[in-house]
Design a protein around this motif. Sequence first.
Motif, PDB file in Angstrom:
ATOM      1  N   THR A   9     -20.380 -18.747  20.998  1.00  0.00           N
ATOM      2  CA  THR A   9     -21.282 -17.629  20.738  1.00  0.00           C
ATOM      3  C   THR A   9     -22.674 -18.124  20.383  1.00  0.00           C
ATOM      4  OG1 THR A   9     -21.648 -15.644  19.393  1.00  0.00           O
ATOM      5  CG2 THR A   9     -20.603 -17.504  18.287  1.00  0.00           C
ATOM      6  N   ASP A  10     -23.678 -17.277  20.648  1.00  0.00           N
ATOM      7  CA  ASP A  10     -25.021 -17.546  20.120  1.00  0.00           C
ATOM      8  C   ASP A  10     -25.395 -16.460  19.110  1.00  0.00           C
ATOM      9  OD1 ASP A  10     -25.486 -15.389  21.763  1.00  0.00           O
ATOM     10  OD2 ASP A  10     -27.005 -16.368  22.991  1.00  0.00           O
ATOM     11  N   GLY A  11     -24.399 -15.814  18.582  1.00  0.00           N
ATOM     12  CA  GLY A  11     -24.631 -14.765  17.602  1.00  0.00           C
ATOM     13  C   GLY A  11     -24.589 -13.383  18.246  1.00  0.00           C
ATOM     14  N   GLU A  12     -25.109 -13.303  19.479  1.00  0.00           N
ATOM     15  CA  GLU A  12     -25.084 -12.042  20.229  1.00  0.00           C
ATOM     16  C   GLU A  12     -23.978 -12.091  21.280  1.00  0.00           C
ATOM     17  OE1 GLU A  12     -27.148  -9.437  19.651  1.00  0.00           O
ATOM     18  OE2 GLU A  12     -28.176 -10.524  18.042  1.00  0.00           O
ATOM     19  N   PRO A  65     -16.122 -14.486  13.693  1.00  0.00           N
ATOM     20  CA  PRO A  65     -17.156 -13.823  12.883  1.00  0.00           C
ATOM     21  C   PRO A  65     -18.060 -14.829  12.164  1.00  0.00           C
ATOM     22  CG  PRO A  65     -15.024 -12.756  12.575  1.00  0.00           C
ATOM     23  CD  PRO A  65     -14.758 -13.999  13.367  1.00  0.00           C
ATOM     24  N   THR A  66     -17.457 -15.874  11.600  1.00  0.00           N
ATOM     25  CA  THR A  66     -18.256 -16.917  10.938  1.00  0.00           C
ATOM     26  C   THR A  66     -19.141 -17.632  11.945  1.00  0.00           C
ATOM     27  OG1 THR A  66     -16.484 -17.224   9.343  1.00  0.00           O
ATOM     28  CG2 THR A  66     -18.092 -18.996   9.494  1.00  0.00           C
ATOM     29  N   ALA A  67     -18.597 -17.906  13.134  1.00  0.00           N
ATOM     30  CA  ALA A  67     -19.376 -18.585  14.179  1.00  0.00           C
ATOM     31  C   ALA A  67     -20.604 -17.752  14.541  1.00  0.00           C
ATOM     32  CB  ALA A  67     -18.503 -18.822  15.405  1.00  0.00           C
ATOM     33  N   ARG A  68     -20.417 -16.451  14.649  1.00  0.00           N
ATOM     34  CA  ARG A  68     -21.556 -15.582  15.013  1.00  0.00           C
ATOM     35  C   ARG A  68     -22.603 -15.576  13.904  1.00  0.00           C
ATOM     36  NH1 ARG A  68     -19.477 -10.117  17.904  1.00  0.00           N
ATOM     37  NH2 ARG A  68     -21.675 -10.048  18.452  1.00  0.00           N
ATOM     38  N   GLU A  69     -22.125 -15.555  12.678  1.00  0.00           N
ATOM     39  CA  GLU A  69     -23.048 -15.551  11.535  1.00  0.00           C
ATOM     40  C   GLU A  69     -23.828 -16.871  11.488  1.00  0.00           C
ATOM     41  OE1 GLU A  69     -24.414 -16.491   7.774  1.00  0.00           O
ATOM     42  OE2 GLU A  69     -22.297 -17.065   7.970  1.00  0.00           O
ATOM     43  N   LEU A  70     -23.135 -17.992  11.704  1.00  0.00           N
ATOM     44  CA  LEU A  70     -23.814 -19.300  11.685  1.00  0.00           C
ATOM     45  C   LEU A  70     -24.839 -19.392  12.811  1.00  0.00           C
ATOM     46  CD1 LEU A  70     -20.740 -21.648  11.019  1.00  0.00           C
ATOM     47  CD2 LEU A  70     -22.691 -21.301   9.477  1.00  0.00           C
ATOM     48  N   ALA A  71     -24.481 -18.889  13.991  1.00  0.00           N
ATOM     49  CA  ALA A  71     -25.414 -18.935  15.125  1.00  0.00           C
ATOM     50  C   ALA A  71     -26.645 -18.086  14.831  1.00  0.00           C
ATOM     51  CB  ALA A  71     -24.713 -18.454  16.394  1.00  0.00           C
ATOM     52  N   GLY A  72     -26.432 -16.952  14.153  1.00  0.00           N
ATOM     53  CA  GLY A  72     -27.568 -16.113  13.761  1.00  0.00           C
ATOM     54  C   GLY A  72     -28.507 -16.866  12.833  1.00  0.00           C
ATOM     55  N   GLY A 126      -7.527 -32.601   7.061  1.00  0.00           N
ATOM     56  CA  GLY A 126      -8.288 -33.778   7.496  1.00  0.00           C
ATOM     57  C   GLY A 126      -9.151 -33.414   8.681  1.00  0.00           C
ATOM     58  N   ALA A 127      -8.976 -34.148   9.792  1.00  0.00           N
ATOM     59  CA  ALA A 127      -9.786 -33.879  10.986  1.00  0.00           C
ATOM     60  C   ALA A 127      -9.169 -32.772  11.848  1.00  0.00           C
ATOM     61  CB  ALA A 127      -9.929 -35.158  11.799  1.00  0.00           C
ATOM     62  N   ASP A 128      -7.995 -32.293  11.488  1.00  0.00           N
ATOM     63  CA  ASP A 128      -7.308 -31.317  12.350  1.00  0.00           C
ATOM     64  C   ASP A 128      -7.428 -29.887  11.831  1.00  0.00           C
ATOM     65  OD1 ASP A 128      -6.501 -33.105  14.284  1.00  0.00           O
ATOM     66  OD2 ASP A 128      -4.647 -33.623  13.216  1.00  0.00           O
ATOM     67  N   SER A 129      -7.384 -28.962  12.790  1.00  0.00           N
ATOM     68  CA  SER A 129      -7.525 -27.548  12.465  1.00  0.00           C
ATOM     69  C   SER A 129      -6.204 -26.952  12.006  1.00  0.00           C
ATOM     70  CB  SER A 129      -8.005 -26.792  13.703  1.00  0.00           C
ATOM     71  OG  SER A 129      -8.247 -25.451  13.380  1.00  0.00           O
ATOM     72  N   THR A 130      -6.302 -26.015  11.045  1.00  0.00           N
ATOM     73  CA  THR A 130      -5.115 -25.238  10.668  1.00  0.00           C
ATOM     74  C   THR A 130      -5.373 -23.742  10.918  1.00  0.00           C
ATOM     75  OG1 THR A 130      -5.961 -25.264   8.395  1.00  0.00           O
ATOM     76  CG2 THR A 130      -4.263 -26.865   8.917  1.00  0.00           C
ATOM     77  N   ASP A 131      -6.451 -23.447  11.643  1.00  0.00           N
ATOM     78  CA  ASP A 131      -6.800 -22.044  11.909  1.00  0.00           C
ATOM     79  C   ASP A 131      -6.949 -21.816  13.404  1.00  0.00           C
ATOM     80  OD1 ASP A 131      -7.496 -20.872   9.081  1.00  0.00           O
ATOM     81  OD2 ASP A 131      -8.398 -22.868   9.158  1.00  0.00           O
ATOM     82  N   ARG A 132      -6.882 -20.553  13.790  1.00  0.00           N
ATOM     83  CA  ARG A 132      -7.035 -20.221  15.201  1.00  0.00           C
ATOM     84  C   ARG A 132      -8.495 -19.869  15.491  1.00  0.00           C
ATOM     85  NH1 ARG A 132      -2.814 -19.731  18.213  1.00  0.00           N
ATOM     86  NH2 ARG A 132      -3.779 -18.210  19.610  1.00  0.00           N
ATOM     87  N   PRO A 133      -8.979 -20.222  16.687  1.00  0.00           N
ATOM     88  CA  PRO A 133     -10.395 -19.996  16.987  1.00  0.00           C
ATOM     89  C   PRO A 133     -10.839 -18.549  16.798  1.00  0.00           C
ATOM     90  CG  PRO A 133      -9.359 -21.303  18.715  1.00  0.00           C
ATOM     91  CD  PRO A 133      -8.269 -20.907  17.774  1.00  0.00           C
ATOM     92  N   GLU A 134      -9.988 -17.583  17.146  1.00  0.00           N
ATOM     93  CA  GLU A 134     -10.445 -16.184  17.037  1.00  0.00           C
ATOM     94  C   GLU A 134     -10.753 -15.808  15.586  1.00  0.00           C
ATOM     95  OE1 GLU A 134      -7.731 -17.260  18.511  1.00  0.00           O
ATOM     96  OE2 GLU A 134      -5.935 -16.088  18.037  1.00  0.00           O
ATOM     97  N   SER A 135     -10.041 -16.454  14.635  1.00  0.00           N
ATOM     98  CA  SER A 135     -10.284 -16.134  13.225  1.00  0.00           C
ATOM     99  C   SER A 135     -11.645 -16.671  12.762  1.00  0.00           C
ATOM    100  CB  SER A 135      -9.161 -16.693  12.344  1.00  0.00           C
ATOM    101  OG  SER A 135      -9.235 -18.101  12.339  1.00  0.00           O
ATOM    102  N   ALA A 136     -12.183 -17.652  13.491  1.00  0.00           N
ATOM    103  CA  ALA A 136     -13.474 -18.238  13.099  1.00  0.00           C
ATOM    104  C   ALA A 136     -14.652 -17.581  13.816  1.00  0.00           C
ATOM    105  CB  ALA A 136     -13.464 -19.740  13.376  1.00  0.00           C
TER     106      ALA A 136
END
Length: 273
Positions: A184-187, A161-168, A149-159
């Motif tokens: 992150t801003d990708g860099e 690489p995806t965060a960097r890709e999305l920022a790119g 639902g609205a809650d996370s089941t993952d840890r931030p560090e696991s996200a």
Amino acid sequence: HDAERRELPTHDLDADALADTWERLRTRAPLVQCLTNRVATALSANVLLAAGASPAMVDTPREARFFAGRADAVLVNLGTPTEESMQGIAEAVPGAVEAGTPWVLDPIGAGGLPWRSGIAQDLLGHRPTIIRGNASEVLGLGGGGGGRGADSTDRPESALPTARELAGRTGGAVAVSGEVDHLTDGERVVLLGHGHPWLTRVTGAGCALGALMAACSAVTEDPLLAAAAATAAYTLAAETSGATSCGPGSFVASLLDDLHLLEPEHLAGRVVL
Ligand code: ATP
Ligand code: TZP
Ligand code: MG
Ligand code: MG
């Protein structure tokens, strides 16, 4: 998280830059248009007011685009989507982009809930200045499964690489919240380990952080700095509140007080970057 920090790229943000951003927010009182969910509306407005910004929940499709051209920043949160609220968002976002107004996307439930996942993907094309979500939502935006639902089941560090890709892809910043916030801003990558576990026991606490990021994005051109300043202020205030309250109820009342009382020099003196 010091070991993780040593493995990551460096960044040029320092405590003074964060404190300056907080100072500018308090002096300029940006007008923040919020198109948010019905759970988090009042807390988000109160957090903005306590910080010194000016909230306006202008979300009707009949006014959303008009107002996005006049606001200093726009927050879009997909928490409780209805046909009408999504029409409001579909008006506000191009209005913000056209006017050069920074806008923040909180993709609640992305990846885990089908309709809004499609909406979140479409919104990515409008290049949000900041994406703020929990780890599962950021992974969901990147095409993975969502949370509970609205809650996370993952840890931030696991996200991250995806965060960097999305920022790119967006050219903006992506902020993954959790025990240690990963931004992150990708860099560049910024880790912030402040906060209090009771933030997870108050509904809308993440949503209100998104609103504060929107306010900060109105006072700096650097999306990563905006996201980091908002996170630092919010989580440092939460540390003070956690130490002086006895449970989630008194904590959330104190959080508004402590945000109101947080001076830029307190932020600069306490933040660990
Ligand atoms: P969820 O959707 O899973 O409830 P959220 O969108 O509410 O997540 P959180 O990850 O709870 O967002 O982040 C909101 C704030 O709470 C952030 O400032 C973050 O730093 C802080 N926070 C989250 N988890 C913790 C924790 N375990 N300890 C300290 N602070 C935390
Ligand atoms: N359900 C839909 S939106 C919402 C709930 C409980 C609020 C979620 O707020 P947050 O900030 O992600 O904890
Ligand atoms: Mg939460
Ligand atoms: Mg959330």
